[in-house]
Design a protein around this motif. Structure first.
Motif, PDB file in Angstrom:
ATOM      1  N   GLU A 232       5.363  10.989  -4.865  1.00 17.88           N
ATOM      2  CA  GLU A 232       4.290  11.561  -4.045  1.00 17.88           C
ATOM      3  C   GLU A 232       3.077  10.635  -4.011  1.00 17.88           C
ATOM      4  N   ALA A 233       2.795   9.973  -5.138  1.00 14.19           N
ATOM      5  CA  ALA A 233       1.705   9.003  -5.165  1.00 14.19           C
ATOM      6  C   ALA A 233       2.014   7.819  -4.249  1.00 14.19           C
ATOM      7  N   HIS A 234       3.275   7.401  -4.234  1.00 16.90           N
ATOM      8  CA  HIS A 234       3.642   6.264  -3.387  1.00 16.90           C
ATOM      9  C   HIS A 234       3.509   6.623  -1.911  1.00 16.90           C
ATOM     10  N   ALA A 235       3.837   7.851  -1.572  1.00 14.66           N
ATOM     11  CA  ALA A 235       3.662   8.284  -0.184  1.00 14.66           C
ATOM     12  C   ALA A 235       2.189   8.196   0.220  1.00 14.66           C
ATOM     13  N   ARG A 236       1.308   8.579  -0.677  1.00 13.77           N
ATOM     14  CA  ARG A 236      -0.131   8.479  -0.403  1.00 13.77           C
ATOM     15  C   ARG A 236      -0.570   7.017  -0.353  1.00 13.77           C
ATOM     16  N   LEU A 237      -0.022   6.209  -1.262  1.00 17.72           N
ATOM     17  CA  LEU A 237      -0.396   4.804  -1.322  1.00 17.72           C
ATOM     18  C   LEU A 237      -0.053   4.077  -0.024  1.00 17.72           C
ATOM     19  N   LEU A 238       1.069   4.430   0.592  1.00 19.93           N
ATOM     20  CA  LEU A 238       1.495   3.754   1.817  1.00 19.93           C
ATOM     21  C   LEU A 238       0.505   3.960   2.969  1.00 19.93           C
ATOM     22  N   GLU A 239      -0.320   4.999   2.897  1.00 17.53           N
ATOM     23  CA  GLU A 239      -1.361   5.186   3.901  1.00 17.53           C
ATOM     24  C   GLU A 239      -2.468   4.143   3.747  1.00 17.53           C
ATOM     25  N   ARG A 240      -2.518   3.544   2.568  1.00 15.75           N
ATOM     26  CA  ARG A 240      -3.578   2.586   2.231  1.00 15.75           C
ATOM     27  C   ARG A 240      -3.046   1.154   2.158  1.00 15.75           C
ATOM     28  N   VAL A 241      -1.854   1.001   1.561  1.00 16.50           N
ATOM     29  CA  VAL A 241      -1.200  -0.307   1.445  1.00 16.50           C
ATOM     30  C   VAL A 241       0.179  -0.147   2.085  1.00 16.50           C
ATOM     31  N   GLY A 242       0.243  -0.359   3.368  1.00 18.05           N
ATOM     32  CA  GLY A 242       1.407   0.023   4.153  1.00 18.05           C
ATOM     33  C   GLY A 242       2.684  -0.727   3.852  1.00 18.05           C
ATOM     34  N   ASP A 243       2.574  -1.898   3.217  1.00 17.32           N
ATOM     35  CA  ASP A 243       3.788  -2.672   2.938  1.00 17.32           C
ATOM     36  C   ASP A 243       4.194  -2.609   1.465  1.00 17.32           C
ATOM     37  N   ALA A 345      -5.386   4.731  -8.261  1.00 17.27           N
ATOM     38  CA  ALA A 345      -5.399   3.696  -9.290  1.00 17.27           C
ATOM     39  C   ALA A 345      -4.493   2.534  -8.913  1.00 17.27           C
ATOM     40  N   LEU A 346      -3.319   2.822  -8.427  1.00 16.96           N
ATOM     41  CA  LEU A 346      -2.403   1.763  -7.996  1.00 16.96           C
ATOM     42  C   LEU A 346      -2.996   0.952  -6.848  1.00 16.96           C
ATOM     43  N   GLY A 347      -3.556   1.644  -5.880  1.00 15.47           N
ATOM     44  CA  GLY A 347      -4.153   0.963  -4.737  1.00 15.47           C
ATOM     45  C   GLY A 347      -5.321   0.079  -5.122  1.00 15.47           C
ATOM     46  N   SER A 348      -6.126   0.548  -6.095  1.00 16.37           N
ATOM     47  CA  SER A 348      -7.298  -0.232  -6.499  1.00 16.37           C
ATOM     48  C   SER A 348      -6.896  -1.565  -7.106  1.00 16.37           C
ATOM     49  N   LEU A 349      -5.737  -1.630  -7.762  1.00 25.38           N
ATOM     50  CA  LEU A 349      -5.276  -2.890  -8.334  1.00 25.38           C
ATOM     51  C   LEU A 349      -4.586  -3.767  -7.297  1.00 25.38           C
ATOM     52  N   LEU A 350      -3.780  -3.163  -6.447  1.00 24.74           N
ATOM     53  CA  LEU A 350      -3.087  -3.959  -5.435  1.00 24.74           C
ATOM     54  C   LEU A 350      -4.058  -4.588  -4.448  1.00 24.74           C
ATOM     55  N   GLU A 351      -5.207  -3.965  -4.262  1.00 20.51           N
ATOM     56  CA  GLU A 351      -6.187  -4.483  -3.315  1.00 20.51           C
ATOM     57  C   GLU A 351      -7.194  -5.452  -3.953  1.00 20.51           C
ATOM     58  N   ASP A 352      -7.122  -5.635  -5.240  1.00 17.94           N
ATOM     59  CA  ASP A 352      -8.070  -6.514  -5.936  1.00 17.94           C
ATOM     60  C   ASP A 352      -7.285  -7.438  -6.860  1.00 17.94           C
ATOM     61  N   ARG A 353      -6.854  -8.565  -6.326  1.00 13.12           N
ATOM     62  CA  ARG A 353      -6.000  -9.479  -7.085  1.00 13.12           C
ATOM     63  C   ARG A 353      -6.723 -10.118  -8.268  1.00 13.12           C
ATOM     64  N   ASP A 354      -8.024 -10.313  -8.172  1.00 10.59           N
ATOM     65  CA  ASP A 354      -8.768 -10.866  -9.302  1.00 10.59           C
ATOM     66  C   ASP A 354      -8.764  -9.883 -10.472  1.00 10.59           C
ATOM     67  N   ARG A 355      -8.979  -8.619 -10.176  1.00 13.40           N
ATOM     68  CA  ARG A 355      -8.950  -7.593 -11.217  1.00 13.40           C
ATOM     69  C   ARG A 355      -7.547  -7.477 -11.808  1.00 13.40           C
ATOM     70  N   LEU A 356      -6.543  -7.574 -10.961  1.00 11.83           N
ATOM     71  CA  LEU A 356      -5.152  -7.514 -11.411  1.00 11.83           C
ATOM     72  C   LEU A 356      -4.867  -8.641 -12.405  1.00 11.83           C
ATOM     73  N   ALA A 357      -5.340  -9.841 -12.088  1.00 13.54           N
ATOM     74  CA  ALA A 357      -5.113 -10.989 -12.967  1.00 13.54           C
ATOM     75  C   ALA A 357      -5.857 -10.827 -14.292  1.00 13.54           C
ATOM     76  N   ALA A 358      -7.057 -10.287 -14.239  1.00 16.22           N
ATOM     77  CA  ALA A 358      -7.835 -10.079 -15.466  1.00 16.22           C
ATOM     78  C   ALA A 358      -7.150  -9.058 -16.368  1.00 16.22           C
ATOM     79  N   PHE A 359      -6.613  -7.990 -15.781  1.00 16.48           N
ATOM     80  CA  PHE A 359      -5.883  -6.988 -16.551  1.00 16.48           C
ATOM     81  C   PHE A 359      -4.645  -7.610 -17.199  1.00 16.48           C
ATOM     82  N   ALA A 360      -3.957  -8.472 -16.455  1.00 16.69           N
ATOM     83  CA  ALA A 360      -2.739  -9.100 -16.976  1.00 16.69           C
ATOM     84  C   ALA A 360      -3.051  -9.945 -18.208  1.00 16.69           C
ATOM     85  N   GLU A 361      -4.110 -10.727 -18.157  1.00 18.34           N
ATOM     86  CA  GLU A 361      -4.493 -11.565 -19.295  1.00 18.34           C
ATOM     87  C   GLU A 361      -4.882 -10.707 -20.494  1.00 18.34           C
TER      88      GLU A 361
END
Length: 392
Positions: A232-243, A345-361
Motif C-alpha cells: 500500500e505504501a508503494h502504491a502511494r509512492l508511485l504517485e510521487r516517484v512514478g518509476d 519516508a521512502l520517497g524522501s530518500l529516493l528524491e534526495d541522493r545526497d541524503r541517501l549517500a550520507a545514510f549509507a556511509e
C-alpha cells in the motif's frame, strides 16, 4: 521491580581462555537453514564459538535444508545430531536429545526459539546440565496466553538465563510474561556473512533501466512482516516517484495473497516477487533503499545485512530496530500500519541522493558493533560467568 540485565558492547569482559578449559556448549535449534534469521544466527554463533573459545556441538530437531550453512557445519567438523522430528507431535524423537545430554555431559545448553527453548530447558534441567541458556528471537509477547505462561513459568523457571535480542523484548519478558528479571539478559544478534555468490545486478535481471529507483526487502512472507502495508505504501509512492520498483525476496504462506493485493492495487508491474534466493546480499547491494513494515521484530538479520552493505533502511519502529537504526542518521523509523508514513519516508530518500549517500556511509560505520566476532565474545563470557557462578 528488578530490571533485566542489559549487556552492553562497552562493558569490560573477562575471557573464557583465562579460566582454563573450553566449555562444552550444545546449541539446540529447529534446523540448519539459510532462510530464517534465528536459524542463521544460532548456527553462525556455534561456528564462530567453535573457531575460538568453545567446544561447540549442534543438535537440530529437524533435517537441514541442505544449503550453504549446512555445508559450513560439515566442513567445520562440529558434531551434529539430527533428531528427525517431522511434526511437533513427534515428541518421542526427543529421546535422542536426552541420550545426547546424558552421554556428553555438556557444560552449557543454548537453545533458540520457542519449541527448542521448551524442550531444552525441561530436558536439560532433568539431565542436570549446569547452565541452560534460552534465547527468543522474535515474537509480539502478546496474543497467546499459553505461550506467555510457558515462557514465564516453564522456560523462565528452568533456564539459567533467558536472552532477549532487544531491550524492549527484555522488558516485555519481565512485565508481560513474568520471567524473573534476574534471569533476563539482553544480547543482540549479529551479522552472519553469507557465502559470496555471483554478484548480479537485480535491475538487469528484471529488465529495468539503469538508475531505476529500487526498494527491496528479504523476508519470510508471513503475517508478522505486514507486507500488505509495504504494498500500500508503494502504491502511494508511485504517485510521487512514478518509476519506482519494489522487489520482495523470500517465500512463505502470504505470497499468493500478497501477489493478489498487488494486482488489486494496480501496481503488479512495479512489484517483483523473487521467491527464495541464495543471493540476498547481492540483492541488498543492488537496491537504493531497503524496507521493513513488520508489526513486530526482535533484531532482524536483514537489518544488519543492510547496514554492512551500506543500504539505508526504512523500518517500522518495533523491537530492536531502534538499537541499530538511528532515525535521521543511518535510516528512518516509522509507525506500524501506516502506509502513508512509510511511503513518505521512502520517497524522501529516493528524491534526495545526497541524503541517501550520507545514510549509507553512516550505516556502514555502525555495523562493526554487530559483527559475529564481537557478539560471540559476549556469549562466551556469559557462558563462563554462569558456569563460575554455579560451581562456587
Amino acid at each position: 521491580m528488578v530490571q533485566p540485565q542489559l549487556s552492553r558492547p562497552d562493558v569490560a569482559i573477562r575471557r573464557a581462555g583465562e579460566r582454563g578449559t573450553r566449555p562444552r556448549v550444545l546449541t539446540v535449534i529447529d534446523r540448519v537453514s539459510d532462510h530464517g534469521g534465528a536459524e542463521r544466527f544460532a548456527v553462525g554463533l556455534a561456528l564462530q564459538l567453535q573457531a575460538e573459545r568453545v567446544d561447540s556441538w549442534l543438535c537440530t530437531t529437524r533435517e537441514s535444508d541442505g544449503g550453504a550453512l549446512a555445508a559450513q557445519v560439515a566442513a567445520a567438523g562440529i558434531p551434529h545430531t539430527v533428531l528427525g522430528r517431522r511434526a511437533k507431535w513427534d515428541v518421542h524423537r526427543l529421546g535422542g536429545l536426552v541420550k545426547l545430554l546424558r552421554r556428553e555431559r555438556f557444560d552449557v545448553v543454548h537453545s533458540h526459539m520457542f519449541g527448542s527453548n521448551v524442550w531444552a530447558s525441561l530436558l536439560g534441567r532433568a539431565c542436570r546440565i549446569p547452565v541452560i541458556v534460552a534465547q527468543e528471537h522474535t515474537w509480539s509477547y502478546s496474543g497467546n496466553p499459553l505461550r506467555m505462561w510457558i515462557d514465564g513459568h516453564v522456560i523462565g523457571r528452568f533456564a539459567t538465563r533467558f536472552v532477549a535480542v532487544s531491550p524492549l523484548d527484555a522488558r516485555r519478558m519481565v512485565e508481560l510474561e513474568h520471567v524473573p528479571a534476574e534471569k533476563v539478559v539482553y544480547l543482540p544478534t549479529a551479522y552472519i556473512p553469507r557465502e559470496s555468490g555471483e554478484r548480479r545486478d537485480i535491475r538487469v535481471e528484471l529488465g529495468l533501466a539503469p538508475g531505476t529507483p529500487l526498494i527491496g526487502v528479504a523476508a519470510v512472507l508471513r503475517p508478522q512482516k505486514a507486507l500488505t502495508v509495504l504494498l500500500e505504501a508503494h502504491a502511494r509512492l508511485l504517485e510521487r516517484v512514478g518509476d519506482a520498483h519494489l522487489v520482495l525476496a523470500g517465500d512463505g504462506e502470504c505470497r499468493r495473497p500478497l501477489e493478489q493485493r498487488a494486482r488489486e492495487l494496480g501496481i503488479a508491474a512495479h512489484v517483483h516477487f523473487l521467491g527464495a534466493r541464495d543471493d540476498i546480499e547481492a540483492i541488498i547491494s543492488s537496491v537504493d533503499v531497503a524496507a521493513l513494515s513488520s508489526d513486530y521484530e526482535g533484531l532482524p538479520l536483514f537489518a544488519l545485512e543492510c547496514m554492512v552493505h551500506g543500504t539505508p533502511l526504512v523500518a517500522t519502529d518495533v523491537g530492536g530496530l531502534s538499537e541499530i537504526v538511528e532515525h535521521g542518521v543511518n535510516g528512518l523509523l516509522v509507525p506500524t500500519r501506516d502506509p502513508a508514513a512509510l511511503a513518505d519516508a521512502l520517497g524522501s530518500l529516493l528524491e534526495d541522493r545526497d541524503r541517501l549517500a550520507a545514510f549509507a556511509e553512516a550505516a556502514m560505520r555502525s555495523a562493526g558493533a554487530f559483527s559475529i566476532e564481537a557478539i560471540a565474545e559476549r556469549f562466551a563470557d556469559l557462558y563462563v560467568d554462569l558456569l563460575a557462578a554455579v560451581r562456587r
